[in-house]
Design an enzyme around this catalytic site. Structure first.
Site, PDB file in Angstrom:
ATOM      1  N   VAL A  54      -8.451   9.786  93.431  1.00  0.00           N
ATOM      2  CA  VAL A  54      -9.514   8.821  93.714  1.00  0.00           C
ATOM      3  C   VAL A  54     -10.301   8.407  92.470  1.00  0.00           C
ATOM      4  O   VAL A  54     -11.094   7.473  92.522  1.00  0.00           O
ATOM      5  CB  VAL A  54     -10.470   9.329  94.816  1.00  0.00           C
ATOM      6  CG1 VAL A  54      -9.788   9.280  96.168  1.00  0.00           C
ATOM      7  CG2 VAL A  54     -10.974  10.735  94.508  1.00  0.00           C
ATOM      8  N   SER A  71      -7.602  17.032 102.870  1.00  0.00           N
ATOM      9  CA  SER A  71      -6.513  17.951 103.195  1.00  0.00           C
ATOM     10  C   SER A  71      -6.961  19.389 103.391  1.00  0.00           C
ATOM     11  O   SER A  71      -6.253  20.192 103.993  1.00  0.00           O
ATOM     12  CB  SER A  71      -5.451  17.915 102.083  1.00  0.00           C
ATOM     13  OG  SER A  71      -6.017  18.366 100.857  1.00  0.00           O
ATOM     14  N   TYR A  88     -21.655  20.181  88.134  1.00  0.00           N
ATOM     15  CA  TYR A  88     -21.472  19.799  89.536  1.00  0.00           C
ATOM     16  C   TYR A  88     -22.781  19.276  90.134  1.00  0.00           C
ATOM     17  O   TYR A  88     -22.825  18.207  90.748  1.00  0.00           O
ATOM     18  CB  TYR A  88     -20.980  21.017  90.332  1.00  0.00           C
ATOM     19  CG  TYR A  88     -20.982  20.818  91.832  1.00  0.00           C
ATOM     20  CD1 TYR A  88     -19.943  20.140  92.468  1.00  0.00           C
ATOM     21  CD2 TYR A  88     -22.033  21.307  92.617  1.00  0.00           C
ATOM     22  CE1 TYR A  88     -19.951  19.953  93.850  1.00  0.00           C
ATOM     23  CE2 TYR A  88     -22.040  21.122  93.994  1.00  0.00           C
ATOM     24  CZ  TYR A  88     -21.001  20.445  94.597  1.00  0.00           C
ATOM     25  OH  TYR A  88     -21.023  20.254  95.960  1.00  0.00           O
TER      26      TYR A  88
END
Length: 252
Positions: free
Chosen positions: A61, A13, A158
């Site tokens: 997800v 998106s 990350y």
């Protein structure tokens, strides 16, 4: 075999995901724009591609059941999914000022990124795998980072999750190659600009441009074009690879 078909872009998106979704749409693919929170932005991406060729579907997800429901809806509308782009980024922004120091990190910090990167990719692959095996065709593209090669800023949790993603990618490539399913990773540098890099200062971008071989900062479109290539029949001989798109900032 399909040269063009249906692609699922997780986190499609906004930011890089939106650019990837739009480029697939421009090439004539049917696109499932997955989103979790950004419904309005997902709708804008769909409108840009065209409602006959794209649909926005909400799913976290990290949740296997939600992913299975998303795939079921997508298949009803467009048929089997040929290509997965695992792009979703969970609760992270590239802000060196808010990145936790070693002494402040918790396992929960790491686990959140591992779930957002590895668990979500496993969920999408497992959800589409029966049809890919049946059709003897599939493309999986995982979005990585060049930071685990050159951690200019130590975004610990990350970067660690993305480093794990290359092992995940190569193991999947080895097992799924028997079914004519390729699995690759595309690793960008700091992109100018996405939602996640919006907090990055101009000085940082200038420093990166000066250090790169092409003397420029990588843009989302640069990386998206490589993703679209890996989703095509032209990439049939490429699997288990990590392709770095960062204007020559790092070199393998």
């Amino acid at each position: 075999m399909k040269k063009q078909g249906t692609v699922l872009v997780t986190g499609g998106s906004r930011g890089l995901g939106a650019v990837i979704a739009k480029q697939f749409g421009e090439k004539g693919y049917q696109v499932i724009v997955n989103y979790f929170k950004s419904e309005q932005k997902a709708s804008q991406v769909v409108e840009g591609i065209g409602k006959d060729h794209a649909v926005a579907i909400k799913a976290d997800v990290r949740d296997k059941q939600q992913v299975e429901m998303m795939v079921e809806k997508a298949v009803k509308q467009f048929g089997p999914i040929d290509i997965i782009v695992n792009n979703a980024l969970i609760n992270f922004e590239f802000n060196p000022l808010t990145q936790g120091k070693v002494e402040d990190l918790t396992w929960e910090n790491y686990n959140e990124q591992l779930e957002g990167t590895i668990q979500s990719s496993l969920n999408t692959i497992q959800a589409v795998l029966p049809e890919m095996k049946k059709n003897q065709y599939g493309r999986v593209i995982n979005i990585g980072t060049n930071l685990f090669q050159n951690p200019v800023v130590p975004y610990h949790q990350y970067t660690t999750a993305k480093a794990a993603l290359i092992g995940f990618t190569r193991n999947m490539a080895k097992e799924l190659g028997a079914y004519n399913i390729t699995v690759n990773m595309v690793s960008g540098g700091l992109l100018e600009k996405t939602d996640a890099s919006a907090v990055t200062t101009p000085e940082v971008f200038e420093m990166i441009a000066a250090s790169s071989a092409l003397n420029r900062v990588t843009e989302p479109a640069d990386l998206a074009e490589v993703v679209v290539f890996l989703g095509s029949e032209s990439s049939r001989g490429v699997t288990g690879q990590n392709i770095v798109v960062d204007s020559g900032l790092t070199m393998n």
